[in-house]
Motif scaffolding. Structure first.
Motif: not given
Length: 346
Positions: A257-264
């Motif tokens: 989970v990297v919340p500042w990036k798009y979900g893909f």
């Protein structure tokens, strides 16, 4: 009157790699038919800890339901400190925005390995066997090893973090993840001085992940981060949502989970973490390099070639809302990209 940003239609959201193979997809549709099973059926408890220790017991969930993990977070852990507002008066780990309902989070998913529609992953998730599960940690590490998932979960206390999640398709959710910082694992494994990137790989098993029987993408799914992005305090490995065991359609048993990036960018069902000196060749940036870049930072000023990224549709809401730079986490992460052209490095 200003022109409203274009909202991607269902046809536009389908990637070129997918709709150019329509005949193949129709042929493979039979692979998905008749495989629906109860969501979470046969899932196991997250940890194999002894009774009396913090965390869930090592037993299968009765009735196949997602197992509650409300006892998995010891008092005074990082999420408790975050909720108390220890980070300069506000917490980056918990948003006060309304959380997306649990049923929406587990029923509206992109996980092509389990199916191509939004509902297929939940229908096919029962095929995914979550134990035994191990993760290979190798590459530029002083302590490369194969880590059993239950061992990994005993190493770190679990934290709840409520993050915004923005899909590249211009929809979004607010999800209460349960997991631990990726940095904690990397520090334990001790990257060498040559480590510049972290590569993540999804399980490759077409029997468990029937979507891999098609050639929609080049399997297995691979994603990557620069090491400073991976070590950032916001980056986490998630094993649950809403205090319950992560389900297959959401990337069980462990996902990025990297919340500042798009979900893909959030690699699901991870089986390998490799530290590398060179930038990984990631799945979507290889499949459609003009549409999906390596960085994939949420940027309302840079449109997808087929739709605007200026606004988003929050699942459960009727009106669209403006998309925030870095998904609202610019204060925490913009410094990682100082001096970079964010249009070129999209």
């Amino acid at each position: 009157m200003s022109k409203l940003p274009k909202e991607p239609s269902a046809g536009e959201i389908t990637p070129p790699a997918l709709y150019l193979r329509r005949r193949e997809l129709l042929k493979n549709a039979a692979l998905f038919a008749g495989t629906a099973s109860a969501i979470g059926g046969g899932l196991v408890w997250l940890t194999g800890r002894d009774a009396g220790s913090s965390g869930a017991a090592g037993a299968e969930a009765p009735g196949g339901d997602a197992v509650p993990l409300t006892d998995a977070r010891p008092p005074g852990d990082a999420s408790t400190r975050a909720e108390a507002g220890e980070t300069k008066g506000r917490s980056s780990f918990v948003t006060d925005e309304a959380r997306t309902p649990y049923e929406d989070i587990i029923s509206y998913n992109n996980f092509y390995e389990l199916g191509l529609s939004k509902s297929a992953p939940a229908a096919n998730a029962g095929r995914l066997r979550l134990r035994p599960w191990a993760i290979s940690a190798d590459g530029e590490l002083k302590r490369p090893q194969i880590i059993d998932l239950d061992t990994l979960l005993r190493w770190f206390p679990l934290e709840e973090r409520v993050y915004r999640m923005r899909c590249v398709e211009a929809w979004s959710m607010v999800i209460p993840w349960l997991g631990f910082p990726l940095a904690a694992l990397l520090k334990r494994l001790e990257p060498t001085s040559r480590a510049r990137y972290v590569q993540f790989t999804t399980l490759l098993d077409p029997e468990q992940l029937p979507g891999q029987k098609s050639r929609v993408l080049d399997w297995p799914y691979v994603e990557g981060l620069r090491i400073d992005e991976a070590m950032h305090p916001l980056t986490m490995l998630a094993v649950g949502i809403y205090g319950k065991t992560l389900l297959g359609q959401n990337g069980a048993p462990i996902r990025l989970v990297v919340p500042w990036k798009y979900g893909f960018k959030g690699c699901k069902s991870i089986v390998r973490i490799e530290l590398t000196e060179r930038r990984p060749r990631t799945t979507w940036s290889e499949a459609a390099p003009d549409e999906y870049g390596f960085y994939a930072n949420v940027n309302p000023a840079v449109d997808h070639p087929r739709w605007s990224q200026a606004t988003e549709r929050r699942i459960g809401e009727l009106r669209r809302r403006p998309t925030l730079p870095f998904n609202g986490y610019a204060e925490e992460v913009a410094g990682l990209y100082s001096g970079m052209d964010l249009r070129e490095n999209f």
